[in-house]
Design an enzyme around this catalytic site. Structure first.
Site, PDB file in Angstrom:
ATOM      1  CB  CYS A 216      36.582  56.474  75.079  1.00  0.00           C
ATOM      2  SG  CYS A 216      37.207  58.181  74.485  1.00  0.00           S
TER       3      CYS A 216
ATOM      4  CB  CYS B  90      35.897  57.386  69.404  1.00  0.00           C
ATOM      5  SG  CYS B  90      37.195  56.925  70.167  1.00  0.00           S
TER       6      CYS B  90
ATOM      7  CB  CYS C 130      42.374  60.691  78.093  1.00  0.00           C
ATOM      8  SG  CYS C 130      42.480  60.949  76.383  1.00  0.00           S
TER       9      CYS C 130
ATOM     10  CG  ASP D 109       0.148  47.855  88.765  1.00  0.00           C
ATOM     11  OD1 ASP D 109      -1.082  47.983  89.137  1.00  0.00           O
ATOM     12  OD2 ASP D 109       0.430  46.845  87.780  1.00  0.00           O
TER      13      ASP D 109
ATOM     14  CG  ASP E 208      46.548  61.291  79.906  1.00  0.00           C
ATOM     15  OD1 ASP E 208      45.744  61.936  80.467  1.00  0.00           O
ATOM     16  OD2 ASP E 208      46.345  60.889  78.961  1.00  0.00           O
TER      17      ASP E 208
END
Length: 751
Positions: A60, A63, A398, A440, A726
């Site tokens: 992730c 790290c 986490c 534009d 978790d």
């Protein structure tokens, strides 16, 4: 689970003559050799160097932060940056001996690897190295469960040994992280909880905690790989070698990184182009789906530019190289993706800051839980220490920390795959709240390929006055890359008109261009710039208005201040422009065209597209108009020329067309690489979907923490349940974020 704690020569006429310069490549950080054991690109500048490696094992974005912090702390390192999406470590260092070895040693001590670091070993050893510890831990625990019923003491010993076996790499990594500036990592929390459980005699739960933790790490690694797939496939598009053709026609295979502009190369059917090139072979079809998403091959003629990564479908093709090493279209995309990670969304920055104090706070709370009840209320020590250890595992951030970057990374990968580059989460977040899109005109809403429709001359005594007007205008415009200037020169070429040399050519933004032709000052510019000359000729103003009412843009030509003629040009709307405006309207977003063109020509285009317009604007006026529109909410501006850069910067979100000028691409927050404005609605829809998923993820992460905090204090959940919860929350928010990779059309989502 990881601890988640180029100057263009432009003819600046009115805005209809705004710059729509040809695409120019931009530098990339793409590696020179993805397959080398250690990628070590070194550029020495006096006493400093820049080193680069591919790092594997990052689960992730946190790290990446771990590696950055550790490498920054090394003696001699002046700067370090890790890009999670491309797994690249870029380091600026002092030129001293063994510094590369020190960096590699630090990376490995943190538990990460350099790409192909084990390439000399058999493939099966790499697999065993990756999964051996988790498999062996599970086997020892299974044996302990089977034996414990008959021999309880032996079973407890096996669980004790299993815990130590699983704890060693986790505790070692926690120690290295603490030494290198990351003391409050999930490895630290896990180590404390496992050691505490051993002291309490909870060997089964201690081993289970570590097993679930390892499984969670592999789940995160899988999810991270999925999120990076789009970028990795992009990096693999260009081959490492090419067949170069020398002046004698001999063919030699060379490294693609040695090719330079002007070299001649050849690719075979079924092969990809390693660099951007100008096609020399007529009528060759290319599969550009990997870059543009279009499944139907596109036929190119000789003289046309073809992007790197395009695949020749039907025949051998030769090219002249037009991009420098590291500056192809693919390299530009990769570079922008890498730079995007530095521009985090506000919610992402908040969660990063939150995580820095969240873990220490939870550790402090765990200490209070462990000591206050026993000391103040006489509660049992073992019971409250156990609850404190469980609280430590619940404290793991986490799921919360990965909730946002997982969604942002997935969204950026999907956007790049579909032809939109977004420079970071901040721009991605703002896109979803846009209330107005300012466009534009030339090269954005229109094709940027105007053609001369009519030439009017005034007072010329030559035999062919229209030819004379065109000859003079084309002479001063011949060095310009502006679409209208190129159209004037192209018409002169079609009519085989020889052009004299123009001297002292000078361009003025939004006004016109002038130069000396055959000793006379010739000016080609906008009607408002040369209105004084127009007013001196009877009937000129009426002719001007008549041409403008037909949807033409007018280039006024004067010689020594005297009007000699009008050149009328028309640029048709893009085929997808009307669909883009309609899609934005369906999302509740207003569209307005900002142009320096005359009001009559602007009204003709705007009515075809069903949008509002503001005409007669100079580049600076566009910025003022953007500020006025911002009074009613956030504004996105989309353009492609140098003249658009101030407005792109003023808008809340600047969006550049991929074929636009370098300054527009650099100034903008996003770029539509496929040059299709209809992709804008999908991009805004993607932003809204991303923010919705981020909100869902934060709710899931925080909600699960709150629930298990209460159940832990009530004694209803223990250590292994906390880790399982978790891990489950982390897997859930990651899987939710990965949905963004599959969704392809969100332009109907109101958000």
């Amino acid at each position: 689970m990881s601890s988640c704690s180029a100057t263009q020569n432009t003819s600046p006429h009115n805005d209809a003559m705004e710059n729509s310069c040809a695409a120019s490549s931009c530098c990339s950080n793409k590696t020179q050799s993805e397959t080398s054991t250690i990628e070590d690109q070194t550029s020495s500048v006096s006493d400093s160097m820049q080193l680069s490696w591919i790092i594997t094992g990052m689960d992730c974005p946190s790290c990446a932060t771990k590696v950055e912090n550790a490498v920054k702390n090394l003696n001699g390192v002046t700067q370090a940056r890790v890009t999670f999406a491309t797994e690249r470590l870029l380091v600026k260092v002092e030129n001293r001996a063994n510094i590369s070895d020190d960096i590699l040693k630090t990376i490995r001590e943190l538990g990460f690897s350099v790409k192909d670091d084990t390439s000399s070993k058999p493939a099966e050893n790499s697999f065993l190295k990756k999964y051996w510890r988790i498999l062996s831990l599970a086997l020892v625990m299974l044996a302990a469960v089977l034996i414990k019923g008959t021999f309880p003491v032996v079973g407890d010993v096996l669980f004790y040994l299993a815990t130590l076996w699983g704890l060693y790499p986790v505790a070692s990594k926690a120690w290295q992280l603490a030494r290198n500036g990351t003391p409050f990592s999930i490895e630290t929390l896990m180590s404390i909880a496992a050691i505490g459980a051993l002291f309490l005699g909870e060997t089964v739960e201690a081993a289970m905690v570590l097993l679930l933790f390892m499984i969670g790490e592999h789940m995160e690694a899988f999810a991270a790989g999925r999120a990076r797939q789009g970028v990795q496939k992009l990096m693999e598009l260009t081959p490492e070698t090419a067949f170069q053709i020398d002046s004698d026609g001999n063919k030699t295979e060379v490294s693609a990184h040695t090719l330079k502009p002007g070299d001649i190369i050849e690719i075979l059917p079924g092969s990809r182009l390693p660099v951007d090139g100008e096609l020399l072979t007529p009528n060759v079809s290319f599969d550009e789906s990997a870059l543009t998403g279009e499944s139907v091959p596109v036929e190119h003629n000789s003289g046309e530019s073809v992007m790197a990564g395009s695949l020749s479908v039907d025949r051998v093709a030769r090219f002249k190289v037009i991009s420098k090493p590291g500056e192809s279209a693919v390299d530009r995309i990769i570079r922008l993706i890498e730079e995007a990670e530095e521009r985090k969304a506000p919610v992402e920055r908040f969660i990063d800051a939150f995580s820095h104090w969240y873990t220490p706070l939870m550790m402090f709370m765990a200490l209070l839980v462990a000591f206050v009840p026993p000391l103040a209320l006489g509660e049992p020590w073992v019971e409250w220490i156990y609850k404190a250890l469980t609280l430590l595992l619940i404290a793991c951030p986490c799921a919360l920390v990965i909730s946002t970057p997982a969604a942002v990374t997935s969204a950026l990968a999907r956007a790049s795959r579909n032809g939109a580059l977004v420079k970071g989460g901040a721009a991605l977040e703002l896109l979803g709240s846009v209330k107005t899109v300012a466009f534009d005109k030339t090269g954005t809403l229109t094709e940027g390929k105007p053609a001369v429709t009519h030439i009017t001359s005034f007072g010329s005594s030559t035999q062919n006055p229209e030819h004379e007007v065109l000859r003079l205008a084309a002479a001063v415009e011949s060095g310009s890359t502006h679409p209208l200037a190129k159209a004037i020169v192209a018409r002169a070429d079609e009519m085989h008109i020889g052009l004299p040399v123009a001297e002292e050519v000078e361009a003025k933004a939004g006004l016109g261009v002038q130069g000396l032709v055959e000793g006379r000052m010739v000016v080609v510019g906008s009607p408002r710039h040369l209105q004084g000359s127009i007013d001196l000729i009877a009937g000129a103003q009426q002719k001007l208005e008549q041409l403008e009412e037909q949807g033409n843009t007018i280039a006024v030509v004067t010689v020594e201040g005297h009007l000699v003629g009008f050149i009328a040009l028309r640029d048709n709307p893009r085929s997808d422009a009307k669909r883009a405006v309609a899609a934005l309207k369906a999302m509740g977003i207003n569209s307005v065209m900002l142009t320096g063109d005359n009001p009559r020509a602007a009204a003709a285009i705007a009515s075809q597209l069903g949008m509002g317009y503001r005409a007669g604007l100079l580049p600076g006026d566009k910025s003022s108009e953007i500020e006025r529109l911002q009074e009613n909410g956030r504004v996105a501006m989309i353009g492609d020329g140098i003249n658009d850069a101030p407005a792109l910067k003023t808008a809340d979100i600047g969006i550049a067309m991929g074929s636009g000028a370098d300054v527009a691409l650099e100034t903008a927050d996003c770029a539509l690489t496929h040059n299709r404005v209809e992709e804008l609605a999908d991009l805004i829809g993607l932003s809204r979907s991303t923010m919705a998923i981020i909100r869902q993820n934060i709710f899931l992460a925080v909600g699960s923490k709150a629930v298990f905090l209460v159940t832990t204090l009530l004694g209803m959940t223990g250590l292994w349940v906390a880790v399982l919860a978790d891990t489950g929350a982390t897997a859930l928010v990651t899987a939710n974020a990965l949905r963004l990779l599959r969704n392809r059309s969100n332009n109907t989502k109101k958000g």
